[in-house]
Design an enzyme around this catalytic site. Sequence first.
Site, mmCIF file in Angstrom:
data_model
loop_
_atom_site.group_PDB
_atom_site.id
_atom_site.type_symbol
_atom_site.label_atom_id
_atom_site.label_comp_id
_atom_site.label_asym_id
_atom_site.label_seq_id
_atom_site.Cartn_x
_atom_site.Cartn_y
_atom_site.Cartn_z
ATOM 1 N N ASP A 40 0.815 -1.218 0.000
ATOM 2 C CA ASP A 40 0.000 0.000 0.000
ATOM 3 C C ASP A 40 0.850 1.271 0.000
ATOM 4 O OD1 ASP A 40 -1.982 -1.837 0.310
ATOM 5 O OD2 ASP A 40 -2.858 -0.925 2.103
ATOM 6 N N ASP A 41 0.203 2.357 -0.351
ATOM 7 C CA ASP A 41 0.685 3.737 -0.167
ATOM 8 C C ASP A 41 1.690 4.224 -1.208
ATOM 9 O OD1 ASP A 41 -0.882 3.570 2.051
ATOM 10 O OD2 ASP A 41 0.742 3.712 3.535
ATOM 11 N N HIS A 49 -5.829 2.793 -3.874
ATOM 12 C CA HIS A 49 -5.780 3.035 -2.428
ATOM 13 C C HIS A 49 -6.365 4.422 -2.165
ATOM 14 C CE1 HIS A 49 -4.640 2.096 1.595
ATOM 15 N NE2 HIS A 49 -3.568 2.874 1.680
ATOM 16 N N HIS A 86 -5.377 9.204 0.272
ATOM 17 C CA HIS A 86 -5.330 8.546 1.576
ATOM 18 C C HIS A 86 -6.240 9.195 2.606
ATOM 19 C CE1 HIS A 86 -3.702 5.827 4.640
ATOM 20 N NE2 HIS A 86 -3.112 5.191 3.650
ATOM 21 N N HIS A 136 3.733 -2.338 3.094
ATOM 22 C CA HIS A 136 3.800 -0.982 2.540
ATOM 23 C C HIS A 136 5.128 -0.792 1.825
ATOM 24 C CE1 HIS A 136 0.805 -0.908 5.722
ATOM 25 N NE2 HIS A 136 0.222 0.078 5.055
#
Length: 463
Positions: free
Chosen positions: A272-273, A323, A327, A416
Amino acid sequence: MSAETPAPSAVASPGPVWPQIQQVNPADLAHLDTYTLSDNARRIHIVVPQLTGHKHLNDHLQQWANRHQEDFLQPPTGHTGEEEVRARQTPSLTATWAITGISPTMIGFYLESTENPRGYTTTDRNLLWYNPTDGKIVSTNELLTDTAKAQLPGRVAKALTEQKVNFEEGRLVSSLEDGSPAIGFTARGELYIGFDSYSLATGYIGAPSVAIEIPDESWLTDAGKAARSASLTPDSAKVPTAPVTSELELAKRGEGPMVDCRKEKCVALTFDDGPSSHNTPKLLDTLAKQQVPATFFVLGTQVKAFPEIVARATEEGHEIGSHSWRHANLTALSGKALKKDLADANKAIKTVTGAAPTLLRPPYGAFNSDVAKAAKNADLALVMWDVDTLDWEHRKVKKTVEHGQEATDGSIVLMHDIHETTIKAVPKLIKELREEGFTFVTVSELLGETKPGKSYFRAPHHD
Ligand code: NI
């Protein structure tokens, strides 16, 4: 090495006796099957071989059969359909096959179709070399070195002249260049080159073939040497029942179904991210080296900043999910803002990968019925996880690996790719999970078809 049946061309082509390709015993090939198109009314009978467990190969062979049938049924210009059906009463299309070589890394499938549209017999030949270990089709152009390719037109021209074939030189050169002739080996180990009807001359000269003495090893590439030895000393003992292809290669080819997670122990690594300008390329290097596919849940803002990294990940067979745009906690957004956030992220991803994502991992894993509804409207399934490495919190390589090892069959592992420690942990985690018998897949391969708006935490266990 036996030749119990005559070569197809010996039956089909009248006139000169052309050199024949080597035929090995097809009964030696375990898991052999056939695919048949048969239409007695239209006098069509096409049979091609199949090899159980080798989907990529089988698709190719079936396409060859289907294409020949379609071309045959295609009315020539100037004819109406009705006239054509009548005109087709007498013509026929027959396609048959032979195995010309067998080894664990090379099998030669010789295909030959004969058609007689207006009293002539036209022949179309094809040689499909296949590596059953890596599941790749080897084109005939890959068998010969540049040295051979430079000398070949002259040699072939000489052989054709000796056989009194009225060929056109320009056609010969272009035919050899585009790799359209069937290229294999005769029983004596000479290079066999089989041409299609009308490929060497405008007029009817049959379907010539030639046998060329191979002067030395410098003519054959490694693939060519493998094909020659498969032809001369067939070895069927260790032909793999399915290609031993890396998971990443399968994901890249979009052949996910070849990994059957209902039977195999699968795990999906997710990141993620990102993308992170510094860490993600290093992770991609590791995944490429290990041949492991992964799923990246990317932020729209990051995609916009580092599009080339997302393009690379896609190119290398990884899956890209959303995602969100920036965020935000999606449960805190108004309906309108939520809709825009998901749409913006989808658009950013589609611009780079060419396809809108089908998966959404909501930031913080936070979702409610509004988020689910918005995801459904944006054609996104919600993908959570069942194994959390907590890599963002402890930032320790060892701990990341340990948590990752909690994966069970069907797990989705959360990591991540913005943290250096995570990137360092991945090779160790892959090694551990491989030793436990896991197959790595993307989330879509793991879950199969997903429903927009529905949430997934892992794939169901199986027995
Ligand atoms: Ni996140």
